[in-house]
Design a protein around this motif. Sequence first.
Motif, PDB file in Angstrom:
ATOM      1  N   THR A 156       0.845  -1.195   0.000  1.00 16.28           N
ATOM      2  CA  THR A 156       0.000   0.000   0.000  1.00 16.28           C
ATOM      3  C   THR A 156       0.880   1.245   0.000  1.00 16.28           C
ATOM      4  O   THR A 156       2.061   1.187   0.376  1.00 16.28           O
ATOM      5  CB  THR A 156      -0.916   0.020   1.239  1.00 16.28           C
ATOM      6  OG1 THR A 156      -0.113   0.000   2.420  1.00 16.28           O
ATOM      7  CG2 THR A 156      -1.877  -1.154   1.234  1.00 16.28           C
ATOM      8  N   GLY A 157       0.303   2.370  -0.428  1.00 13.72           N
ATOM      9  CA  GLY A 157       1.062   3.605  -0.467  1.00 13.72           C
ATOM     10  C   GLY A 157       1.919   3.760  -1.709  1.00 13.72           C
ATOM     11  O   GLY A 157       2.606   4.772  -1.858  1.00 13.72           O
ATOM     12  N   VAL A 170     -12.394   3.794  -6.093  1.00 16.04           N
ATOM     13  CA  VAL A 170     -11.657   5.040  -5.853  1.00 16.04           C
ATOM     14  C   VAL A 170     -12.228   5.668  -4.589  1.00 16.04           C
ATOM     15  O   VAL A 170     -13.441   5.832  -4.466  1.00 16.04           O
ATOM     16  CB  VAL A 170     -11.780   5.991  -7.051  1.00 16.04           C
ATOM     17  CG1 VAL A 170     -11.034   7.288  -6.778  1.00 16.04           C
ATOM     18  CG2 VAL A 170     -11.238   5.329  -8.315  1.00 16.04           C
ATOM     19  N   VAL A 171     -11.366   6.002  -3.640  1.00 14.66           N
ATOM     20  CA  VAL A 171     -11.799   6.525  -2.343  1.00 14.66           C
ATOM     21  C   VAL A 171     -11.168   7.890  -2.099  1.00 14.66           C
ATOM     22  O   VAL A 171     -10.133   8.222  -2.688  1.00 14.66           O
ATOM     23  CB  VAL A 171     -11.427   5.553  -1.205  1.00 14.66           C
ATOM     24  CG1 VAL A 171     -12.157   4.214  -1.375  1.00 14.66           C
ATOM     25  CG2 VAL A 171      -9.923   5.351  -1.138  1.00 14.66           C
ATOM     26  N   PRO A 178      -2.832  11.448  -4.116  1.00 16.45           N
ATOM     27  CA  PRO A 178      -3.725  11.079  -5.214  1.00 16.45           C
ATOM     28  C   PRO A 178      -3.075  10.075  -6.167  1.00 16.45           C
ATOM     29  O   PRO A 178      -1.893  10.190  -6.519  1.00 16.45           O
ATOM     30  CB  PRO A 178      -3.998  12.412  -5.915  1.00 16.45           C
ATOM     31  CG  PRO A 178      -3.729  13.451  -4.883  1.00 16.45           C
ATOM     32  CD  PRO A 178      -2.606  12.902  -4.052  1.00 16.45           C
ATOM     33  N   GLY A 179      -3.832   9.072  -6.563  1.00 13.62           N
ATOM     34  CA  GLY A 179      -3.310   8.084  -7.505  1.00 13.62           C
ATOM     35  C   GLY A 179      -2.470   7.014  -6.865  1.00 13.62           C
ATOM     36  O   GLY A 179      -1.814   6.234  -7.579  1.00 13.62           O
ATOM     37  N   THR A 180      -2.494   6.900  -5.528  1.00  9.85           N
ATOM     38  CA  THR A 180      -1.730   5.851  -4.848  1.00  9.85           C
ATOM     39  C   THR A 180      -2.688   4.786  -4.314  1.00  9.85           C
ATOM     40  O   THR A 180      -3.886   5.005  -4.157  1.00  9.85           O
ATOM     41  CB  THR A 180      -0.901   6.424  -3.692  1.00  9.85           C
ATOM     42  OG1 THR A 180      -1.784   7.077  -2.769  1.00  9.85           O
ATOM     43  CG2 THR A 180       0.111   7.433  -4.219  1.00  9.85           C
ATOM     44  N   VAL A 181      -2.118   3.613  -4.026  1.00 12.13           N
ATOM     45  CA  VAL A 181      -2.904   2.481  -3.527  1.00 12.13           C
ATOM     46  C   VAL A 181      -3.216   2.722  -2.049  1.00 12.13           C
ATOM     47  O   VAL A 181      -2.304   2.912  -1.230  1.00 12.13           O
ATOM     48  CB  VAL A 181      -2.143   1.156  -3.728  1.00 12.13           C
ATOM     49  CG1 VAL A 181      -2.918  -0.001  -3.104  1.00 12.13           C
ATOM     50  CG2 VAL A 181      -1.883   0.913  -5.206  1.00 12.13           C
ATOM     51  N   ALA A 204      -6.526   6.185  -4.189  1.00 17.66           N
ATOM     52  CA  ALA A 204      -6.926   7.518  -3.692  1.00 17.66           C
ATOM     53  C   ALA A 204      -7.382   8.375  -4.857  1.00 17.66           C
ATOM     54  O   ALA A 204      -6.771   8.379  -5.937  1.00 17.66           O
ATOM     55  CB  ALA A 204      -5.750   8.180  -2.962  1.00 17.66           C
ATOM     56  N   LYS A 205      -8.472   9.096  -4.616  1.00 17.73           N
ATOM     57  CA  LYS A 205      -9.062   9.940  -5.649  1.00 17.73           C
ATOM     58  C   LYS A 205      -8.156  11.119  -5.926  1.00 17.73           C
ATOM     59  O   LYS A 205      -7.606  11.727  -5.035  1.00 17.73           O
ATOM     60  CB  LYS A 205     -10.439  10.410  -5.209  1.00 17.73           C
ATOM     61  CG  LYS A 205     -11.209  11.197  -6.261  1.00 17.73           C
ATOM     62  CD  LYS A 205     -12.585  11.566  -5.735  1.00 17.73           C
ATOM     63  CE  LYS A 205     -13.373  12.335  -6.785  1.00 17.73           C
ATOM     64  NZ  LYS A 205     -14.724  12.713  -6.262  1.00 17.73           N
TER      65      LYS A 205
END
Length: 207
Positions: A156-157, A170-171, A178-181, A204-205
Amino acid sequence: MPIHPKEPDPAVAEHTGPASEGDVGGPPPEDLPRSDPPAGRGPATDEQPGLGAAGGGSAPSEDEYTAELRELEDRWRRALADLDNLRKRHARELERERTAERSRTAAAFLPVLDNLELALTHAGADPGAIVEGVQAVRDQAVNVLELLGYPRHAETGVAFDPARHEVIGVVQDPDASPGTVVDVLRPGYGDGERQLRPAAVTVAKRE
């Protein structure tokens, strides 16, 4: 007694008078016997021997052409037979390698199954010990996959990579770039062409 020469008989002299130029030496030309050419030789106007005869050889006969054609056909059939045997041998070797690889993979998971069997036999023991045992079996299975060339991916990250990640949602997360897991819902295994499956993640949105 004197001898007087006998005078020729006028009738004989008239019959045997001077011969013409064409009568000298015998009968008329049309009465002479004709000589045939020697056997095996044609008239003078026959064609001269070809180049093959002049060179001491002759053109191949039809039987020689037929024999050469049969030899070429026999070589062609032998080449086809060798190619078919090679194809069959390659198919057998390939199937043998596939079977051996499946056997090696299955054998690598046998310890994992043994540990699962052991964990089930102690199902009535301390629940904490059961959880630790299941986690140990999971780590062992992950290690087997990594040894087979399929490492586990559940980070993650990290930045979203369409080659390694499958977006499930997308959360909005103020703590994530933004754009990371943000979260991994299902780990992925393998890389590149040896990828078994991508990791199912939420991202991430973007603003």
